[in-house]
Motif scaffolding. Structure first.
Motif, PDB file in Angstrom:
ATOM      1  N   LEU A 128      34.344  53.784 -43.185  1.00  0.00           N
ATOM      2  CA  LEU A 128      33.244  53.668 -41.894  1.00  0.00           C
ATOM      3  C   LEU A 128      31.739  53.609 -42.881  1.00  0.00           C
ATOM      4  N   MET A 129      31.029  52.663 -42.202  1.00  0.00           N
ATOM      5  CA  MET A 129      29.748  52.342 -42.684  1.00  0.00           C
ATOM      6  C   MET A 129      28.961  53.023 -41.812  1.00  0.00           C
ATOM      7  N   VAL A 130      27.910  53.782 -41.960  1.00  0.00           N
ATOM      8  CA  VAL A 130      27.061  54.286 -40.695  1.00  0.00           C
ATOM      9  C   VAL A 130      25.616  53.602 -41.113  1.00  0.00           C
ATOM     10  N   ALA A 131      25.163  52.895 -40.140  1.00  0.00           N
ATOM     11  CA  ALA A 131      23.995  52.020 -40.541  1.00  0.00           C
ATOM     12  C   ALA A 131      23.123  53.145 -39.592  1.00  0.00           C
ATOM     13  N   VAL A 132      22.101  53.529 -40.417  1.00  0.00           N
ATOM     14  CA  VAL A 132      21.054  54.642 -39.952  1.00  0.00           C
ATOM     15  C   VAL A 132      19.598  54.358 -40.195  1.00  0.00           C
ATOM     16  N   GLN A 133      19.318  54.064 -41.614  1.00  0.00           N
ATOM     17  CA  GLN A 133      17.908  53.710 -41.937  1.00  0.00           C
ATOM     18  C   GLN A 133      17.612  52.499 -42.185  1.00  0.00           C
TER      19      GLN A 133
END
Length: 86
Positions: A8-13
């Motif tokens: 899972l790649m979480v795109a935040v900043q």
């Protein structure tokens, strides 16, 4: 041969960078998914990565920053073997 991992790649900043990294991870033959914390920005850099991810059948979920989104993200983190937050 090793078991297939769920990544899972979480795109935040840095969402464009997260999408680029996820595109690269598709070369591993592992299952890759993306959760964007909020809406993904527009622009050619994001569009280019989205095209590559769509070609690789990588699911991309944009999570609205509410209470339900936090629960959804928590469930996705638990359900995956590897999680990257970028």
């Amino acid at each position: 041969m090793a078991d297939q991992k769920r990544i899972l790649m979480v795109a935040v900043q840095k969402p464009a960078e997260a999408l680029r990294m996820a595109s690269g991870l598709t070369l591993l033959d592992d299952a890759v998914a993306i959760a964007a914390w909020g809406r993904l920005p527009g622009g050619s850099e994001v569009a280019e990565q989205m095209e590559a991810l769509e070609f690789a059948d990588v699911p991309v979920a944009e999570l609205d920053r509410g209470e339900d989104a936090l629960a959804t993200l928590a469930r996705q983190i638990i359900d995956n073997d590897v999680v990257y937050c970028v």
